[in-house]
Design a protein around this motif. Structure first.
Motif, short mmCIF file in Angstrom:
data_model
loop_
_atom_site.label_atom_id
_atom_site.label_comp_id
_atom_site.label_asym_id
_atom_site.label_seq_id
_atom_site.Cartn_x
_atom_site.Cartn_y
_atom_site.Cartn_z
N ILE A 150 37.42 40.25 25.57
CA ILE A 150 38.83 40.47 25.23
C ILE A 150 39.52 41.09 26.43
O ILE A 150 39.06 42.09 26.97
CB ILE A 150 38.98 41.40 24.01
N ILE A 151 40.63 40.48 26.84
CA ILE A 151 41.42 41.01 27.94
C ILE A 151 42.86 41.13 27.46
O ILE A 151 43.50 40.14 27.12
CB ILE A 151 41.32 40.11 29.19
N THR A 152 43.35 42.36 27.41
CA THR A 152 44.67 42.63 26.85
C THR A 152 45.76 42.50 27.90
O THR A 152 45.65 43.03 29.00
CB THR A 152 44.71 44.06 26.26
N PHE A 153 46.82 41.81 27.53
CA PHE A 153 48.02 41.72 28.37
C PHE A 153 49.13 42.52 27.69
O PHE A 153 49.97 41.98 26.98
CB PHE A 153 48.45 40.26 28.55
N ASP A 154 49.10 43.83 27.89
CA ASP A 154 50.09 44.68 27.25
C ASP A 154 51.44 44.55 27.95
O ASP A 154 51.54 44.06 29.09
CB ASP A 154 49.63 46.14 27.24
N GLU A 155 52.49 44.99 27.29
CA GLU A 155 53.85 44.81 27.81
C GLU A 155 54.06 45.50 29.15
O GLU A 155 54.72 44.94 30.04
CB GLU A 155 54.87 45.32 26.79
N ALA A 156 53.52 46.70 29.32
CA ALA A 156 53.68 47.42 30.59
C ALA A 156 53.06 46.63 31.74
O ALA A 156 53.65 46.51 32.82
CB ALA A 156 53.04 48.80 30.49
N PHE A 157 51.87 46.08 31.50
CA PHE A 157 51.20 45.28 32.53
C PHE A 157 52.01 44.02 32.85
O PHE A 157 52.20 43.65 34.02
CB PHE A 157 49.80 44.90 32.07
N LEU A 158 52.51 43.35 31.82
CA LEU A 158 53.26 42.11 32.03
C LEU A 158 54.57 42.35 32.78
O LEU A 158 54.97 41.54 33.62
CB LEU A 158 53.55 41.44 30.68
N LYS A 159 55.22 43.47 32.51
CA LYS A 159 56.46 43.78 33.22
C LYS A 159 56.19 44.09 34.69
O LYS A 159 56.99 43.73 35.57
CB LYS A 159 57.19 44.93 32.52
N LYS A 160 55.09 44.76 34.98
CA LYS A 160 54.70 45.01 36.37
C LYS A 160 54.37 43.69 37.07
O LYS A 160 54.71 43.49 38.24
CB LYS A 160 53.48 45.93 36.41
N ILE A 218 42.12 50.33 38.69
CA ILE A 218 42.83 49.46 39.62
C ILE A 218 42.23 48.06 39.60
O ILE A 218 42.95 47.05 39.56
CB ILE A 218 42.81 50.04 41.05
N PHE A 219 40.90 48.01 39.61
CA PHE A 219 40.25 46.71 39.63
C PHE A 219 40.41 45.98 38.30
O PHE A 219 40.47 44.75 38.26
CB PHE A 219 38.76 46.86 39.97
N VAL A 220 40.51 46.74 37.21
CA VAL A 220 40.78 46.13 35.91
C VAL A 220 42.09 45.35 35.97
O VAL A 220 42.17 44.20 35.52
CB VAL A 220 40.86 47.21 34.81
N ASP A 221 43.14 45.96 36.53
CA ASP A 221 44.43 45.28 36.62
C ASP A 221 44.38 44.08 37.55
O ASP A 221 45.05 43.07 37.33
CB ASP A 221 45.52 46.26 37.07
N ILE A 222 43.58 44.17 38.62
CA ILE A 222 43.42 43.03 39.53
C ILE A 222 42.79 41.85 38.79
O ILE A 222 43.24 40.70 38.92
CB ILE A 222 42.57 43.42 40.76
N LYS A 223 41.76 42.13 38.00
CA LYS A 223 41.10 41.06 37.25
C LYS A 223 42.03 40.49 36.18
O LYS A 223 42.05 39.28 35.95
CB LYS A 223 39.81 41.58 36.62
N ARG A 224 42.79 41.38 35.54
CA ARG A 224 43.73 40.88 34.53
C ARG A 224 44.80 39.99 35.16
O ARG A 224 45.18 38.96 34.61
CB ARG A 224 44.40 42.05 33.80
N GLU A 225 45.28 40.39 36.35
CA GLU A 225 46.29 39.58 37.03
C GLU A 225 45.70 38.24 37.46
O GLU A 225 46.38 37.21 37.37
CB GLU A 225 46.82 40.34 38.25
#
Length: 264
Positions: free
Chosen positions: A74-84, A131-138
């Protein structure tokens, strides 16, 4: 499709345990199967399936283990992440008439390789930092948008639910175990407006109506469909069997188990 050492894992903010999806998330089923219901239709997932679960939807899950295991990514795309993400990538959401709670994604080599790249972080040999979590999500989000451009209309629509027909929605979703604040939000109303309009439509309070509606449905399932109390109480929004039995007897004068013994 096999990932020999990959176990259930999660990237991003935790998903609410409620029957409500507060943020979009990517789901890849590794082992076991799952059937979900959103009040309108059923969705079936088997090992190897990918899907996007959409925010602001009510969903009930039934999980089936395979030899005692149920494993997923499961990989969450929360609103804060999507806006960034939008600050670095130009996407413009358009109106969409897609109402499905789950959007299935076709198998793709890029997604396959992405999921496989997570394996070292979930077999205990490596550790992911924030930081790496956000890189993988992106990375995953860019793959999804490359292969499915229409997903931009889902991910980047930050509007809250609009006002919808209250009577129809409640009759369709009364079995879901969520609080009144959620029901108000899902129907596009403030809590006070929701309660006021509910009373005008149903001539009772939401709490009393939900209880009566669920108990009437329980009686029907027990008496006409010959279901067992243990099979239905959770699906009807009751948190435990003893409470279900107590309120059922208070309403009908007999226990749920006694209904099945009545002569038709």
């Amino acid at each position: 499709m096999k990932f020999n050492n990959l176990h259930s894992c999660h990237l991003g903010p935790e998903i609410s345990p409620e029957q409500f999806i507060p943020e979009h998330f990517f789901l890849f089923l590794l082992k076991g199967s799952m059937v979900s219901y959103d009040g309108y239709k059923h969705y079936e997932m088997k090992p190897g399936d990918y899907c996007i679960a959409r925010k602001n939807h009510l969903v009930r899950y039934t999980k089936y283990k395979d030899n005692g295991d149920f494993e997923k990514v499961i990989i969450t795309f929360d609103e804060a992440f999507l806006k960034k993400f939008l600050e670095r990538h130009l996407y413009q959401a358009e109106p969409t008439d897609t109402n499905d709670s789950f959007l299935f994604i076709e198998e793709d080599k890029l997604i396959h390789n992405f999921v496989h790249s997570l394996e070292p972080y979930y077999n205990g040999t490596e550790q992911l930092d924030d930081i790496f979590v956000d890189i993988k999500r992106e990375e995953l989000l860019m793959i999804l948008l490359k292969n499915n451009p229409e997903l931009k209309d889902i991910f980047f629509n930050f509007n809250v639910p609009h006002k919808i027909d209250l009577e129809s929605y409640m009759n369709q979703h009364f079995k879901f175990n969520i609080n009144l604040e959620r029901f108000a939000f899902m129907t596009g109303r403030s809590l006070s407006t929701f309660k006021r309009e509910f009373k005008a439509i149903f001539n009772t309070t939401p709490g009393k109506w939900l209880m009566k509606k669920r108990l009437d449905e329980a009686y029907f399932l027990l008496n006409k469909e010959h279901k067992k109390p243990t099979d239905i109480y959770l699906d009807l929004g009751f948190e435990d069997l003893s409470h279900f039995s107590f309120v059922f007897k208070k309403e009908f004068g007999i226990t749920p188990s006694e209904v099945g013994k009545l002569k038709v």
